[in-house]
Write an enzyme that holds these catalytic residues in place. Structure first.
Site, mmCIF file in Angstrom:
data_model
loop_
_atom_site.group_PDB
_atom_site.id
_atom_site.type_symbol
_atom_site.label_atom_id
_atom_site.label_comp_id
_atom_site.label_asym_id
_atom_site.label_seq_id
_atom_site.Cartn_x
_atom_site.Cartn_y
_atom_site.Cartn_z
ATOM 1 N N ASP A 10 0.873 -1.162 0.000
ATOM 2 C CA ASP A 10 0.000 0.000 0.000
ATOM 3 C C ASP A 10 0.917 1.220 0.000
ATOM 4 O O ASP A 10 2.100 1.109 0.354
ATOM 5 C CB ASP A 10 -0.867 -0.047 1.263
ATOM 6 C CG ASP A 10 -1.677 1.205 1.441
ATOM 7 O OD1 ASP A 10 -2.305 1.643 0.461
ATOM 8 O OD2 ASP A 10 -1.677 1.765 2.555
ATOM 9 N N ASP A 12 -0.160 5.074 0.834
ATOM 10 C CA ASP A 12 -0.434 6.090 1.858
ATOM 11 C C ASP A 12 -0.365 5.475 3.258
ATOM 12 O O ASP A 12 -1.123 4.564 3.578
ATOM 13 C CB ASP A 12 -1.834 6.687 1.647
ATOM 14 C CG ASP A 12 -1.999 7.321 0.274
ATOM 15 O OD1 ASP A 12 -1.073 8.025 -0.158
ATOM 16 O OD2 ASP A 12 -3.048 7.101 -0.361
HETATM 17 C C1 G6P Z 1 -5.852 5.595 -0.091
HETATM 18 C C2 G6P Z 1 -5.874 6.405 1.182
HETATM 19 C C3 G6P Z 1 -7.271 6.897 1.505
HETATM 20 C C4 G6P Z 1 -7.881 7.593 0.287
HETATM 21 C C5 G6P Z 1 -7.892 6.652 -0.913
HETATM 22 C C6 G6P Z 1 -8.400 7.340 -2.168
HETATM 23 O O1 G6P Z 1 -6.375 4.351 0.155
HETATM 24 O O2 G6P Z 1 -5.392 5.633 2.261
HETATM 25 O O3 G6P Z 1 -7.185 7.792 2.584
HETATM 26 O O4 G6P Z 1 -9.211 8.012 0.567
HETATM 27 O O5 G6P Z 1 -6.562 6.208 -1.153
HETATM 28 O O6 G6P Z 1 -7.495 8.339 -2.532
HETATM 29 P P1 G6P Z 1 -7.727 9.448 -3.607
HETATM 30 O O7 G6P Z 1 -6.397 10.161 -3.675
HETATM 31 O O8 G6P Z 1 -8.078 8.794 -4.892
HETATM 32 O O9 G6P Z 1 -8.823 10.319 -3.114
HETATM 33 MG MG MG Z 2 -2.705 3.148 3.605
#
Ligand code: G6P
Ligand code: MG
Length: 216
Positions: A10, A12
Site C-alpha cells: 500500500d 499512503d
Molecule cells: C488511499 C488512502 C485513503 C484515500 C484513498 C483514495 O487508500 O489511504 O485515505 O481516501 O486512497 O485516494 P484518492 O487520492 O483517490 O482520493
Molecule cells: Mg494506507
C-alpha cells in the site's frame, strides 16, 4: 507459505505519511460543512478507504444531492493536492528506498496496491516509481478495499500467484483485502488496529527485507 516471490505495498501510510494529508484534507472539508470528524474516526473508518466511501462515512445520516457530493469530493481532492504539491524524495519512509532496492537485488518483485487516484503523482514526487515492477492504483479496479481486487490485480501485474505474495498495509480495510486475496498480510501500525494481520510492525521505518520475510 512457500518462499515469497512478490511484495505488494500500500502507499499512503506505508511508504510515506500521506495518510496524514488525506486526514487533514477531509478534516478541512468536514469543518467547513460543520460535520464532526476526529482523528480516531479517521483511523477506524477512513484509513485506506476510497474517496467516495470516505465521504459517505463522514456525511452518514445526512442528505446531500449527487452534485453536492461530487463538489465535496473535488474540494477534498483539491486540498489534498495542495498538501502533496511540496512533497519531495525526503518524504519516503526512512529506509524505504533501501528496502525497495533490497527486494530487487534479492530477485523478488514489488508492486504498489493503492486505492488512490493520486498514487502516481505521489510516487513521482517521491522519485520511487522506477523501483516497482507494477503499479495498481485507484484507477485499476472498481471494488475498493476491503475487497481483494486491487491486491489480486497487483499480483497479476507482477506475474505472481496470490499464495506467493506478501501484502503490506497500514489500514484494517487493506489487511482484510490482503487476507481475502489469499496472501500473507503484514500490518503497519498499532496491533489493536488489525483483526487478521499475520504479523504487525509499529512502523515501516528501517524495516529490512529479512524483517518482512521472517515467519512469512
Ligand atoms: C488511499 C488512502 C485513503 C484515500 C484513498 C483514495 O487508500 O489511504 O485515505 O481516501 O486512497 O485516494 P484518492 O487520492 O483517490 O482520493
Ligand atoms: Mg494506507
Amino acid at each position: 507459505m512457500p518462499k515469497a516471490k512478490a511484495i505488494l505495498f500500500d502507499l499512503d501510510g506505508v511508504l510515506t505519511d500521506t495518510s496524514e494529508y488525506h486526514y487533514r484534507a477531509w478534516k478541512q472539508l468536514a469543518d467547513e460543512e460543520g460535520i464532526p470528524l476526529t482523528r480516531e474516526e479517521n483511523d477506524a473508518h477512513l484509513r485506506g478507504v476510497g474517496r467516495r466511501d470516505s465521504l459517505m462515512y463522514i456525511i452518514r445520516g445526512r442528505q446531500y444531492s449527487e452534485d453536492k457530493i461530487q463538489e465535496m469530493m473535488k474540494r477534498k481532492n483539491d486540498y489534498y493536492n495542495k498538501l502533496i504539491e511540496q512533497m519531495s524524495p525526503k518524504e519516503v519512509v526512512a529506509g524505504g528506498r533501501e528496502l525497495l532496492q533490497e527486494i530487487r537485488q534479492a530477485g523478488l518483485k514489488s508492486a504498489v496496491a493503492s486505492a488512490s487516484k493520486n498514487c502516481r503523482i505521489v510516487l513521482e514526487r517521491l522519485q520511487i516509481i522506477d523501483l516497482f515492477d507494477g503499479i495498481a492504483d485507484g484507477n485499476s479496479v472498481v471494488n475498493g478495499k476491503p475487497a481483494p481486487d486491487i491486491f489480486v490485480f497487483a499480483a497479476g501485474l507482477v506475474q505472481t500467484s496470490v499464495i506467493d505474495c506478501i501484502g503490506v498495509e497500514d489500514a484494517d480495510a487493506g489487511i482484510e483485502a490482503i487476507k481475502t486475496a489469499g496472501m500473507y498480510a503484514l500490518g503497519v501500525g498499532p496491533k489493536e488496529r488489525f483483526k487478521r494481520a499475520d504479523k504487525v510492525v509499529p512502523t515501516m521505518e528501517n524495516i529490512r527485507l529479512k524483517d518482512i520475510l521472517a515467519d512469512a
